[in-house]
Design a protein around this motif. Structure first.
Motif, PDB file in Angstrom:
ATOM      1  N   PRO A 108       0.973  -0.970   0.359  1.00  0.00           N
ATOM      2  CA  PRO A 108       0.138  -0.090   0.027  1.00  0.00           C
ATOM      3  C   PRO A 108       0.330   1.213  -0.005  1.00  0.00           C
ATOM      4  N   ARG A 109       0.298   1.813  -0.928  1.00  0.00           N
ATOM      5  CA  ARG A 109       0.582   3.122  -0.398  1.00  0.00           C
ATOM      6  C   ARG A 109       0.674   4.200   0.680  1.00  0.00           C
ATOM      7  N   LYS A 110       1.642   5.220   1.559  1.00  0.00           N
ATOM      8  CA  LYS A 110       1.432   5.691   2.563  1.00  0.00           C
ATOM      9  C   LYS A 110       1.565   6.825   2.762  1.00  0.00           C
ATOM     10  N   TYR A 141      -9.510   6.590   2.596  1.00  0.00           N
ATOM     11  CA  TYR A 141      -9.018   7.520   2.067  1.00  0.00           C
ATOM     12  C   TYR A 141      -8.709   7.446   1.021  1.00  0.00           C
ATOM     13  N   GLY A 142      -9.134   7.489  -0.566  1.00  0.00           N
ATOM     14  CA  GLY A 142      -8.903   7.312  -1.616  1.00  0.00           C
ATOM     15  C   GLY A 142     -10.158   7.307  -2.833  1.00  0.00           C
ATOM     16  N   GLY A 143      -9.786   7.109  -4.387  1.00  0.00           N
ATOM     17  CA  GLY A 143     -10.998   7.576  -5.094  1.00  0.00           C
ATOM     18  C   GLY A 143     -11.169   5.597  -5.969  1.00  0.00           C
ATOM     19  N   GLY A 144     -10.275   5.468  -5.408  1.00  0.00           N
ATOM     20  CA  GLY A 144     -10.453   3.785  -6.765  1.00  0.00           C
ATOM     21  C   GLY A 144     -11.281   2.957  -6.365  1.00  0.00           C
ATOM     22  N   VAL A 148     -13.135   2.041  -2.956  1.00  0.00           N
ATOM     23  CA  VAL A 148     -14.569   2.426  -3.126  1.00  0.00           C
ATOM     24  C   VAL A 148     -15.434   1.133  -2.113  1.00  0.00           C
ATOM     25  N   HIS A 149     -14.654  -0.382  -2.633  1.00  0.00           N
ATOM     26  CA  HIS A 149     -15.049  -1.580  -2.339  1.00  0.00           C
ATOM     27  C   HIS A 149     -14.776  -1.597  -0.304  1.00  0.00           C
ATOM     28  N   GLU A 150     -13.142  -1.055  -0.012  1.00  0.00           N
ATOM     29  CA  GLU A 150     -13.741  -1.707   1.083  1.00  0.00           C
ATOM     30  C   GLU A 150     -14.789  -0.047   1.939  1.00  0.00           C
ATOM     31  N   ILE A 164     -13.549   9.415   1.628  1.00  0.00           N
ATOM     32  CA  ILE A 164     -12.633  11.186   1.330  1.00  0.00           C
ATOM     33  C   ILE A 164     -11.650  10.943   0.672  1.00  0.00           C
ATOM     34  N   HIS A 165     -12.031  12.255  -0.530  1.00  0.00           N
ATOM     35  CA  HIS A 165     -11.409  11.927  -2.219  1.00  0.00           C
ATOM     36  C   HIS A 165     -10.891  13.169  -2.583  1.00  0.00           C
ATOM     37  N   ARG A 166      -9.536  13.067  -2.448  1.00  0.00           N
ATOM     38  CA  ARG A 166      -8.822  14.718  -3.412  1.00  0.00           C
ATOM     39  C   ARG A 166      -9.691  14.913  -4.597  1.00  0.00           C
ATOM     40  N   ARG A 167     -10.474  14.557  -5.484  1.00  0.00           N
ATOM     41  CA  ARG A 167     -10.711  14.581  -6.485  1.00  0.00           C
ATOM     42  C   ARG A 167     -12.609  14.523  -6.107  1.00  0.00           C
ATOM     43  N   GLU A 168     -13.266  15.559  -7.050  1.00  0.00           N
ATOM     44  CA  GLU A 168     -14.925  15.784  -7.211  1.00  0.00           C
ATOM     45  C   GLU A 168     -15.650  14.421  -7.394  1.00  0.00           C
ATOM     46  N   LEU A 170     -15.394  10.385  -8.537  1.00  0.00           N
ATOM     47  CA  LEU A 170     -14.148   9.137  -7.840  1.00  0.00           C
ATOM     48  C   LEU A 170     -13.980   8.033  -9.468  1.00  0.00           C
ATOM     49  N   ARG A 171     -12.548   7.446  -9.455  1.00  0.00           N
ATOM     50  CA  ARG A 171     -12.258   6.735 -10.032  1.00  0.00           C
ATOM     51  C   ARG A 171     -13.010   5.435 -10.214  1.00  0.00           C
ATOM     52  N   ALA A 172     -13.358   4.891  -8.950  1.00  0.00           N
ATOM     53  CA  ALA A 172     -14.212   3.862  -9.261  1.00  0.00           C
ATOM     54  C   ALA A 172     -14.867   3.177 -10.127  1.00  0.00           C
ATOM     55  N   VAL A 221      -6.577   3.358   4.935  1.00  0.00           N
ATOM     56  CA  VAL A 221      -5.963   4.711   3.630  1.00  0.00           C
ATOM     57  C   VAL A 221      -6.216   3.129   2.024  1.00  0.00           C
ATOM     58  N   ALA A 222      -6.401   3.832   1.470  1.00  0.00           N
ATOM     59  CA  ALA A 222      -6.057   3.235   0.088  1.00  0.00           C
ATOM     60  C   ALA A 222      -6.033   4.221  -1.319  1.00  0.00           C
ATOM     61  N   ILE A 223      -5.154   4.655  -1.245  1.00  0.00           N
ATOM     62  CA  ILE A 223      -5.033   5.779  -2.286  1.00  0.00           C
ATOM     63  C   ILE A 223      -3.819   4.357  -3.223  1.00  0.00           C
ATOM     64  N   GLY A 224      -3.889   3.768  -3.407  1.00  0.00           N
ATOM     65  CA  GLY A 224      -3.155   2.887  -4.364  1.00  0.00           C
ATOM     66  C   GLY A 224      -2.326   2.504  -4.235  1.00  0.00           C
ATOM     67  N   ARG A 225      -1.269   1.352  -4.810  1.00  0.00           N
ATOM     68  CA  ARG A 225      -0.130   0.921  -4.379  1.00  0.00           C
ATOM     69  C   ARG A 225       1.091   0.956  -5.118  1.00  0.00           C
TER      70      ARG A 225
HETATM   71  P1  NAP Z   1      -5.828   2.907  -8.267  1.00  0.00           P
HETATM   72  O1  NAP Z   1      -7.105   2.022  -8.969  1.00  0.00           O
HETATM   73  O2  NAP Z   1      -4.708   3.325  -8.418  1.00  0.00           O
HETATM   74  O3  NAP Z   1      -6.406   4.834  -7.157  1.00  0.00           O
HETATM   75  C1  NAP Z   1      -5.838   5.208  -6.043  1.00  0.00           C
HETATM   76  C2  NAP Z   1      -6.686   6.327  -5.619  1.00  0.00           C
HETATM   77  O4  NAP Z   1      -5.918   6.666  -5.015  1.00  0.00           O
HETATM   78  C3  NAP Z   1      -7.583   7.478  -6.697  1.00  0.00           C
HETATM   79  O5  NAP Z   1      -8.448   7.396  -6.074  1.00  0.00           O
HETATM   80  C4  NAP Z   1      -6.204   8.258  -6.741  1.00  0.00           C
HETATM   81  O6  NAP Z   1      -6.433   9.874  -6.767  1.00  0.00           O
HETATM   82  C5  NAP Z   1      -5.768   8.388  -4.773  1.00  0.00           C
HETATM   83  N1  NAP Z   1      -4.406   8.599  -4.752  1.00  0.00           N
HETATM   84  C6  NAP Z   1      -3.447   8.071  -5.237  1.00  0.00           C
HETATM   85  N2  NAP Z   1      -2.269   9.093  -4.633  1.00  0.00           N
HETATM   86  C7  NAP Z   1      -2.972  10.055  -3.569  1.00  0.00           C
HETATM   87  C8  NAP Z   1      -2.460  10.630  -2.966  1.00  0.00           C
HETATM   88  N3  NAP Z   1      -0.591  10.637  -3.008  1.00  0.00           N
HETATM   89  N4  NAP Z   1      -3.474  11.506  -1.917  1.00  0.00           N
HETATM   90  C9  NAP Z   1      -5.039  11.429  -1.589  1.00  0.00           C
HETATM   91  N5  NAP Z   1      -4.979  10.383  -2.896  1.00  0.00           N
HETATM   92  C10 NAP Z   1      -4.381   9.534  -4.227  1.00  0.00           C
HETATM   93  O7  NAP Z   1      -5.405   1.657  -6.835  1.00  0.00           O
HETATM   94  P2  NAP Z   1      -6.772   0.864  -5.863  1.00  0.00           P
HETATM   95  O8  NAP Z   1      -7.745   1.689  -6.234  1.00  0.00           O
HETATM   96  O9  NAP Z   1      -6.052  -0.157  -4.827  1.00  0.00           O
HETATM   97  O10 NAP Z   1      -6.380  -0.452  -7.487  1.00  0.00           O
HETATM   98  C11 NAP Z   1      -5.158  -0.981  -7.802  1.00  0.00           C
HETATM   99  C12 NAP Z   1      -6.074  -2.086  -8.737  1.00  0.00           C
HETATM  100  O11 NAP Z   1      -6.575  -2.900  -8.554  1.00  0.00           O
HETATM  101  C13 NAP Z   1      -6.718  -1.032  -9.995  1.00  0.00           C
HETATM  102  O12 NAP Z   1      -6.609  -1.618 -10.975  1.00  0.00           O
HETATM  103  C14 NAP Z   1      -8.426  -1.148  -9.748  1.00  0.00           C
HETATM  104  O13 NAP Z   1      -9.609  -1.227 -10.524  1.00  0.00           O
HETATM  105  C15 NAP Z   1      -7.729  -2.597  -9.306  1.00  0.00           C
HETATM  106  N6  NAP Z   1      -9.311  -2.996  -8.364  1.00  0.00           N
HETATM  107  C16 NAP Z   1     -10.383  -3.719  -8.597  1.00  0.00           C
HETATM  108  C17 NAP Z   1     -11.330  -4.284  -7.430  1.00  0.00           C
HETATM  109  C18 NAP Z   1     -12.790  -5.178  -8.444  1.00  0.00           C
HETATM  110  O14 NAP Z   1     -13.217  -5.512  -7.732  1.00  0.00           O
HETATM  111  N7  NAP Z   1     -12.718  -4.887  -9.773  1.00  0.00           N
HETATM  112  C19 NAP Z   1     -10.778  -3.741  -6.517  1.00  0.00           C
HETATM  113  C20 NAP Z   1      -9.850  -2.861  -5.948  1.00  0.00           C
HETATM  114  C21 NAP Z   1      -8.928  -3.118  -6.877  1.00  0.00           C
HETATM  115  P3  NAP Z   1      -6.771  10.038  -8.189  1.00  0.00           P
HETATM  116  O15 NAP Z   1      -7.974   9.710  -8.796  1.00  0.00           O
HETATM  117  O16 NAP Z   1      -7.680  11.293  -7.840  1.00  0.00           O
HETATM  118  O17 NAP Z   1      -5.534  10.035  -9.633  1.00  0.00           O
END
Ligand code: NAP
Length: 289
Positions: A108-110, A141-144, A148-150, A164-168, A170-172, A221-225
Motif C-alpha cells: 500500500p502507498r503510505k 481515504y482514496g477514490g479508486g 470504494v470496496h473498502e 474522503i477523496h482528493r478530487r470531486e 471517483l476513479r472507481a 488508507v486506500a490511495i493505491g499501491r
Molecule cells: P487506484 O485505482 O490507483 O486508485 C488510487 C486512488 O488513490 C485514486 O483515487 C487516487 O486519486 C488516490 N491517490 C493516489 N495517490 C494519492 C495521494 N498521494 N493522496 C491522495 N490520494 C491519492 O488504486 P486501487 O484502488 O488500489 O486499485 C488498484 C487496481 O486494482 C486498479 O486497477 C483497480 O481497478 C483494481 N481493483 C479492482 C477491484 C475490483 O473489484 N474490480 C477492486 C479493487 C481494486 P486520483 O483518482 O485523483 O488519481
C-alpha cells in the motif's frame, strides 16, 4: 541448484510454479510470509473465470496445493539480494537457481503524514481490520476501486463511514460508486485531502485541506499501491518503480523474469497476475533451453 526460483507466492508466483513444474523443471518458490498475497485479504472473488463462488483465501490455498502437488518446493524466507549466477540471498538462507522469476507484488502507498507509523487506528486493509470497528466511526481515504470496496465493506460493520477523496470524481467503477452513494451509512467528502492525523497513541481524528476536522476511530488508507521489490534496483523500471517488461515478462537482465503486479502493466487483477505467471515460466523454460 534449482532450474527456476520464483520470488513471491501470490497468484503470479504460484501459477509460474505450476507451469514450471508441468515442464519438469526443478522449482523453488520463495515466500516471505504466507502464500496467496493479496488474495488472502480478499473476500469473495467475483471476476476469476468459472469460479463464481470462491473466496480469496480459498483460491490461494487451491493454487498453492496444485503447485505443491506438482512438486514445487516452497521455502519461507525474505529475499534481500540477487547476485549474478544466480544466488538469491535471503534473511535465513541462500539459494542457487539458473533462472529467476520475480513476483513480489505491491504494497500500500503510505500517506506520508506524521504519526502514520505510530498511531493505532490506521489500516490499509478493511477485510483484515474492519472487524475492530463495529459500531464505530471510520473513514476511507482514496477514490479508486479499492477505496470504494473498502467503504462498502466497512458500512456493514461500522456505525458511519466517510469516503474522503482528493478530487470531486471517483476513479472507481460506476456500479460500485452508485452502491456507495445510495448507502445511508456513507458520507462522501470530495475534493479534499487528509492533511493531519490527530491523536497521541491512538488516532482520534483527521484534519482536511478544506479546513474541516473529522472525529474518527479508524482511518483506512486506500490511495493505491507501490511495487514491492527492494532488491530490484539493477533492473529497468518505469517512473513509478515497476519492473519494465512486455507480455513475455522478460526483464532487462537475461535469466530474470517478472510476473504479476510488480511488472509495469495496465490491469492488476488475479487473472492478469496468473497470466503473467504462465508467460514468465514459459519464457524462463525457453531461456533454460
Ligand atoms: P487506484 O485505482 O490507483 O486508485 C488510487 C486512488 O488513490 C485514486 O483515487 C487516487 O486519486 C488516490 N491517490 C493516489 N495517490 C494519492 C495521494 N498521494 N493522496 C491522495 N490520494 C491519492 O488504486 P486501487 O484502488 O488500489 O486499485 C488498484 C487496481 O486494482 C486498479 O486497477 C483497480 O481497478 C483494481 N481493483 C479492482 C477491484 C475490483 O473489484 N474490480 C477492486 C479493487 C481494486 P486520483 O483518482 O485523483 O488519481
Amino acid at each position: 541448484m534449482y532450474d527456476i526460483a520464483i520470488i513471491g507466492g501470490g497468484p503470479a508466483g504460484l501459477t509460474a510454479a505450476i507451469y514450471a513444474r508441468r515442464a519438469g523443471k526443478k522449482t523453488l518458490l520463495l515466500e516471505a510470509t504466507a502464500c496467496g498475497g493479496q488474495m488472502n485479504n480478499t473476500g469473495k472473488v467475483s471476476n476469476y473465470p468459472a469460479l463464481e463462488d470462491i473466496t480469496g483465501p480459498q483460491l490461494a490455498q487451491s493454487m498453492q496445493k496444485q503447485a505443491e502437488d506438482l512438486g514445487a518446493e516452497i521455502a519461507y524466507d525474505r529475499i534481500v539480494r540477487i547476485e549474478p549466477g544466480f544466488k538469491l540471498v535471503g534473511e535465513e538462507d541462500e539459494y542457487l537457481a539458473k533462472a529467476v522469476i520475480i513476483a513480489t507484488g505491491t504494497e500500500p502507498r503510505k500517506l506520508g503524514l506524521d504519526g502514520e507509523d505510530r498511531l493505532a487506528g490506521i489500516s490499509y486493509c478493511a477485510t483484515c481490520d474492519g472487524g475492530f470497528y463495529k459500531d464505530k466511526v471510520v473513514a476511507v481515504y482514496g477514490g479508486g476501486n479499492s477505496a470504494v470496496h473498502e467503504a462498502l465493506y466497512l458500512s456493514g460493520v461500522a456505525q458511519k463511514v466517510y469516503l474522503i477523496h482528493r478530487r470531486e470524481e471517483l476513479r472507481a467503477a460506476g456500479d460500485v460508486v452508485e452502491k456507495l452513494r445510495s448507502n445511508q451509512k456513507v458520507e462522501m467528502l470530495l475534493g479534499t485531502n487528509v492533511t493531519k492525523l490527530l491523536g497521541d497513541k491512538k488516532l482520534t481524528g483527521i484534519e482536511l485541506s478544506s479546513g474541516k476536522s473529522v472525529e474518527l476511530d479508524g482511518l483506512f488508507v486506500a490511495i493505491g499501491r507501490e511495487p514491492k521489490c527492494d532488491f530490484c534496483s539493477d533492473l529497468a523500471t518505469d517512473g513509478e518503480g515497476f519492473i519494465v517488461a512486455d507480455e513475455s515478462c522478460t526483464t532487462s537482465i537475461p535469466g530474470i523474469f517478472v510476473a504479476g503486479d510488480v511488472r509495469t502493466k495496465e490491469l492488476r487483477q488475479i487473472v492478469t497476475a496468473s497470466a503473467d505467471g504462465a508467460a514468465a515460466a514459459e519464457a524462463a523454460i525457453k531461456y533454460l533451453a
